[in-house]
Design a protein around this motif. Structure first.
Motif, PDB file in Angstrom:
ATOM      1  N   THR A   1     -25.282   2.522  -6.906  1.00 28.79           N
ATOM      2  CA  THR A   1     -25.459   2.962  -8.530  1.00 28.79           C
ATOM      3  C   THR A   1     -26.812   2.345  -8.658  1.00 28.79           C
ATOM      4  O   THR A   1     -27.262   1.311  -8.412  1.00 28.79           O
ATOM      5  N   LEU A   2     -27.338   3.057  -9.665  1.00 31.22           N
ATOM      6  CA  LEU A   2     -28.627   2.757 -10.234  1.00 31.22           C
ATOM      7  C   LEU A   2     -28.461   3.025 -11.675  1.00 31.22           C
ATOM      8  O   LEU A   2     -27.883   4.250 -12.155  1.00 31.22           O
ATOM      9  N   MET A   3     -28.830   2.085 -12.641  1.00 32.08           N
ATOM     10  CA  MET A   3     -28.677   2.409 -13.917  1.00 32.08           C
ATOM     11  C   MET A   3     -29.879   2.684 -14.609  1.00 32.08           C
ATOM     12  O   MET A   3     -30.961   1.938 -14.316  1.00 32.08           O
TER      13      MET A   3
ATOM     14  N   ASP B   1     -31.573  -2.317 -10.802  1.00 31.86           N
ATOM     15  CA  ASP B   1     -30.807  -1.999  -9.614  1.00 31.86           C
ATOM     16  C   ASP B   1     -29.604  -2.891  -9.839  1.00 31.86           C
ATOM     17  O   ASP B   1     -29.158  -3.292 -10.576  1.00 31.86           O
ATOM     18  N   GLU B   2     -28.868  -2.773  -8.782  1.00 30.42           N
ATOM     19  CA  GLU B   2     -27.592  -3.318  -8.629  1.00 30.42           C
ATOM     20  C   GLU B   2     -27.682  -4.954  -8.882  1.00 30.42           C
ATOM     21  O   GLU B   2     -26.454  -5.618  -9.006  1.00 30.42           O
TER      22      GLU B   2
ATOM     23  N   GLY C   1     -27.787   5.374 -18.441  1.00 26.66           N
ATOM     24  CA  GLY C   1     -26.289   5.525 -17.910  1.00 26.66           C
ATOM     25  C   GLY C   1     -26.580   5.348 -16.220  1.00 26.66           C
ATOM     26  O   GLY C   1     -27.563   4.876 -15.852  1.00 26.66           O
ATOM     27  N   ASN C   2     -25.384   5.260 -15.437  1.00 26.66           N
ATOM     28  CA  ASN C   2     -25.477   5.357 -14.052  1.00 26.66           C
ATOM     29  C   ASN C   2     -25.700   6.413 -13.279  1.00 26.66           C
ATOM     30  O   ASN C   2     -25.206   7.819 -13.872  1.00 26.66           O
TER      31      ASN C   2
ATOM     32  N   THR D   1     -31.654   2.383 -18.249  1.00 28.36           N
ATOM     33  CA  THR D   1     -31.602   1.514 -19.380  1.00 28.36           C
ATOM     34  C   THR D   1     -31.748   2.494 -20.459  1.00 28.36           C
ATOM     35  O   THR D   1     -32.597   3.274 -20.556  1.00 28.36           O
TER      36      THR D   1
END
Length: 184
Positions: A143-145, A154-155, A134-135, A147
């Motif tokens: 925001t960094l996700m 990254d964005e 999630g973020n 996976t």
């Protein structure tokens, strides 16, 4: 890369709301790490000292110093989660962006933004077992996700592998990554 807003790292006011426990950040082995890092001995050092103790983080340490963030990241009352790019990751990022090290390090607002994108500050440091896909909000207010495959995105849609996790420090934890994360 245009930066419209620069976060002040010294304020250390970032929340990581919505992050719940899971163990989807799997360590990956890498030939990039030059010296073994032992979490028990590292736990006596702050996150900056952990980086300084390994030659493969020399560019990260230089960047932290150039941005004037050494004192803030050495804060003993913090609970940082640091995604630490290796020297090879910095070289790759410079090639990718077309910037020289001198150009990047001289642009303190951009450098601070990029470094802040590698830091999460919260009530607790996030060990691998604490991370769920999630973020998350970074110290740079970007925001960094995470996976579902345990990578960071990254964005800009670029992904990085986490090649070593859970290097404990007295003010957080360091996870080693093989690519510099770039906010929009």
């Amino acid at each position: 890369m245009k930066i419209s807003k620069i976060a002040t790292i010294g304020t250390l006011a970032v929340s990581i709301a919505g992050l719940s426990a899971c163990n989807n950040m799997m360590p990956h082995k890498s030939a990039h790490m030059k010296a073994p890092m032992h979490s028990q001995s590292m736990a006596k050092m702050n996150v900056v000292q952990v980086a300084q103790s390994n030659a493969d983080f020399s560019l990260l340490v230089e960047a932290i110093q150039a941005a004037g963030l050494t004192g803030a990241l050495a804060n003993p009352n913090a609970n940082y989660t640091i995604f630490a790019p290796t020297n090879a990751a910095f070289v790759q990022a410079l090639q990718e962006t077309g910037m020289t090290k001198a150009q990047l390090f001289a642009n303190k607002p951009l450098l601070t933004k990029i470094l802040g994108y590698h830091v999460i500050n919260g009530d607790m440091a996030m060990y691998a077992k604490d991370v769920k896909p999630g973020n998350v909000m970074t110290l740079s207010n970007d925001t960094l996700m995470v996976t579902s495959q345990g990578k960071l995105m990254d964005e800009n849609g670029r992904t990085t592998n986490i090649i070593k996790t859970d290097i404990a420090a007295n003010n957080g934890v360091v996870h080693v990554i093989d690519r510099v994360l770039l906010p929009k």
